[in-house]
Design an enzyme around this catalytic site. Structure first.
Site, PDB file in Angstrom:
ATOM      1  N   THR A 169       0.866  -1.178   0.000  1.00 57.46           N
ATOM      2  CA  THR A 169       0.000   0.000   0.000  1.00 57.46           C
ATOM      3  C   THR A 169       0.901   1.226   0.000  1.00 57.46           C
ATOM      4  O   THR A 169       2.059   1.124   0.369  1.00 57.46           O
ATOM      5  CB  THR A 169      -0.892   0.022   1.266  1.00 57.46           C
ATOM      6  OG1 THR A 169      -1.588  -1.227   1.384  1.00 57.46           O
ATOM      7  CG2 THR A 169      -1.910   1.147   1.233  1.00 57.46           C
ATOM      8  N   ARG A 197     -12.970  -7.808  -4.108  1.00 58.19           N
ATOM      9  CA  ARG A 197     -12.574  -7.584  -2.707  1.00 58.19           C
ATOM     10  C   ARG A 197     -12.171  -6.132  -2.480  1.00 58.19           C
ATOM     11  O   ARG A 197     -11.487  -5.527  -3.281  1.00 58.19           O
ATOM     12  CB  ARG A 197     -11.421  -8.506  -2.342  1.00 58.19           C
ATOM     13  CG  ARG A 197     -10.880  -8.315  -0.913  1.00 58.19           C
ATOM     14  CD  ARG A 197      -9.663  -7.417  -0.881  1.00 58.19           C
ATOM     15  NE  ARG A 197      -9.041  -7.359   0.455  1.00 58.19           N
ATOM     16  CZ  ARG A 197      -8.018  -6.557   0.760  1.00 58.19           C
ATOM     17  NH1 ARG A 197      -7.497  -5.768  -0.156  1.00 58.19           N
ATOM     18  NH2 ARG A 197      -7.520  -6.547   1.995  1.00 58.19           N
ATOM     19  N   VAL A 198     -12.614  -5.569  -1.363  1.00 59.27           N
ATOM     20  CA  VAL A 198     -12.250  -4.212  -0.972  1.00 59.27           C
ATOM     21  C   VAL A 198     -11.589  -4.276   0.400  1.00 59.27           C
ATOM     22  O   VAL A 198     -12.123  -4.898   1.322  1.00 59.27           O
ATOM     23  CB  VAL A 198     -13.493  -3.293  -0.921  1.00 59.27           C
ATOM     24  CG1 VAL A 198     -13.110  -1.907  -0.396  1.00 59.27           C
ATOM     25  CG2 VAL A 198     -14.123  -3.183  -2.305  1.00 59.27           C
ATOM     26  N   GLY A 199     -10.440  -3.652   0.529  1.00 59.47           N
ATOM     27  CA  GLY A 199      -9.714  -3.668   1.791  1.00 59.47           C
ATOM     28  C   GLY A 199      -9.958  -2.430   2.625  1.00 59.47           C
ATOM     29  O   GLY A 199     -10.966  -1.729   2.478  1.00 59.47           O
ATOM     30  N   ASP A 200      -9.004  -2.135   3.484  1.00 65.57           N
ATOM     31  CA  ASP A 200      -9.164  -1.034   4.428  1.00 65.57           C
ATOM     32  C   ASP A 200      -8.821   0.332   3.853  1.00 65.57           C
ATOM     33  O   ASP A 200      -9.276   1.355   4.361  1.00 65.57           O
ATOM     34  CB  ASP A 200      -8.279  -1.269   5.650  1.00 65.57           C
ATOM     35  CG  ASP A 200      -6.797  -1.216   5.294  1.00 65.57           C
ATOM     36  OD1 ASP A 200      -6.355  -2.061   4.491  1.00 65.57           O
ATOM     37  OD2 ASP A 200      -6.076  -0.335   5.796  1.00 65.57           O
ATOM     38  N   THR A 220      -0.967   0.216   6.399  1.00 69.65           N
ATOM     39  CA  THR A 220      -0.610  -0.775   5.396  1.00 69.65           C
ATOM     40  C   THR A 220      -0.566  -2.152   6.060  1.00 69.65           C
ATOM     41  O   THR A 220       0.003  -2.304   7.145  1.00 69.65           O
ATOM     42  CB  THR A 220       0.753  -0.468   4.740  1.00 69.65           C
ATOM     43  OG1 THR A 220       1.170  -1.592   3.954  1.00 69.65           O
ATOM     44  CG2 THR A 220       1.833  -0.169   5.775  1.00 69.65           C
ATOM     45  N   GLY A 221      -1.189  -3.138   5.425  1.00 66.82           N
ATOM     46  CA  GLY A 221      -1.193  -4.481   5.999  1.00 66.82           C
ATOM     47  C   GLY A 221      -2.433  -5.242   5.578  1.00 66.82           C
ATOM     48  O   GLY A 221      -3.077  -4.919   4.584  1.00 66.82           O
ATOM     49  N   GLY A 223      -5.824  -5.832   5.253  1.00 70.54           N
ATOM     50  CA  GLY A 223      -6.911  -4.891   5.384  1.00 70.54           C
ATOM     51  C   GLY A 223      -8.109  -5.382   6.161  1.00 70.54           C
ATOM     52  O   GLY A 223      -8.774  -4.604   6.849  1.00 70.54           O
TER      53      GLY A 223
END
Length: 312
Positions: A169, A197-200, A220-221, A223
């Site tokens: 990220t 898929r949607v992350g943080d 970052t990581g 999500g």
């Protein structure tokens, strides 16, 4: 600012490639610094810094973004102003050259906070933002990472994959002369992620958060865990209600709250007093900062490099 905790082992790249990655980190810092030096806003500064990283093939955002399970780029980004909590985000975008610019356009438009998929691409088009074919975003490194993750999945060894094979990220946080804070985050997600898929990163309060008088955060990581812990807002809440400083609150969530999950994680944070924190639990994290004396510093692993902005 950060370029992700999904950093490679030092032996995975040549010294020249590492030098180029550090140079691009420095160029991102310089882009943000130029905005602030001209009395620009923290919001403009974080957008400018993230655009540079989206344009670099060394980071998982924009050009060089991760590929999902169908070898498609679906990109997420968000930006937030600490002055008024205004925010904008896009997710699962497939054609926006600089997703953070689209997120900023959503913020400025004001009707929504988050636009998804084809609607995000269409919105960017109406705002005159640059669009690209999928091939623009693809690099050999991301194709290799996708193949590696598919092999891990077939062999049942996903847990043992390296952080660089999994995710990455980019993000930036800033404090301007008026005392306003801002944060921005952009990503291609993790390699071989499920379609849609949607992350943080585009979720306000999870991967991105800013509130004047408290802090600005970009994470970052993994999500999914950032969303479940509402990680960025958790740091702000610890500072606001427990009176913790930026370093203590940031370290608590990265090294304690996330510890039971055994995931790679990191973040960059700046407090209202200008103090910064950059905790991470992986072997490295692309990161950079400008010290109070104006010097530029970047790092990928433990060693810190001082850069001359005149030659970036």
């Amino acid at each position: 600012m950060h370029g992700g905790c999904g950093v490679m082992a030092e032996s995975d790249l040549s010294p020249a490639d590492w030098a180029q990655a550090r140079r691009d980190l420095g160029r991102a810092l310089l882009a943000g610094q130029r905005v602030l030096a001209e009395d620009g806003t923290a919001l403009d500064a974080v957008e400018a810094a993230v655009v540079v990283m989206e344009d670099s093939p060394h980071f998982n955002a924009g050009h060089g973004a991760a590929l999902n399970e169908n070898a498609i780029h679906e990109m997420d980004a968000s930006i937030m102003s600490g002055a008024d909590l205004a925010a904008g985000a896009v997710c699962a975008a497939r054609r926006i050259r600089n997703p953070v610019r689209a997120a900023r356009a959503v913020l400025d438009h004001g009707d929504a906070v988050l636009l998804a998929g084809a609607a995000a691409d269409d919105f960017a088009r109406t705002k005159g933002l640059a669009l690209e074919d999928q091939a623009y975003f693809t690099t050999a490194r991301r194709e290799k990472a996708l193949a590696a993750m598919k092999a891990h999945l077939a062999a049942g060894t996903v847990a043992g994959a390296s952080e660089s094979e999994k995710h990455g990220t980019v993000g930036a946080v800033a404090l301007d002369r008026a005392g306003h804070l801002a944060a921005a985050t952009s990503t291609g997600g993790y390699n071989n992620k499920p379609d849609g898929r949607v992350g943080d990163s585009p979720i306000i309060g999870a991967g991105t958060y800013a509130k004047d008088g408290i802090c600005a955060i970009s994470g970052t990581g993994k999500g999914e865990l950032f969303i479940r812990h509402v990680l960025a807002h958790e740091i702000a809440a610890r500072m606001r209600y427990l009176g913790e400083d930026i370093a203590t609150a940031s370290a608590k969530v990265v090294h304690e709250d996330l510890a039971p999950h055994s995931i790679g994680a990191g973040l960059v944070a700046v407090g209202a007093d200008g103090r910064i924190a950059m905790p991470y639990n992986t072997q490295g994290m692309f990161r950079g900062w400008i010290a109070p004396d104006g010097t530029f510093h970047v790092a990928t692993h433990a060693e810190i490099h001082r850069l001359d902005p005149a030659v970036l």
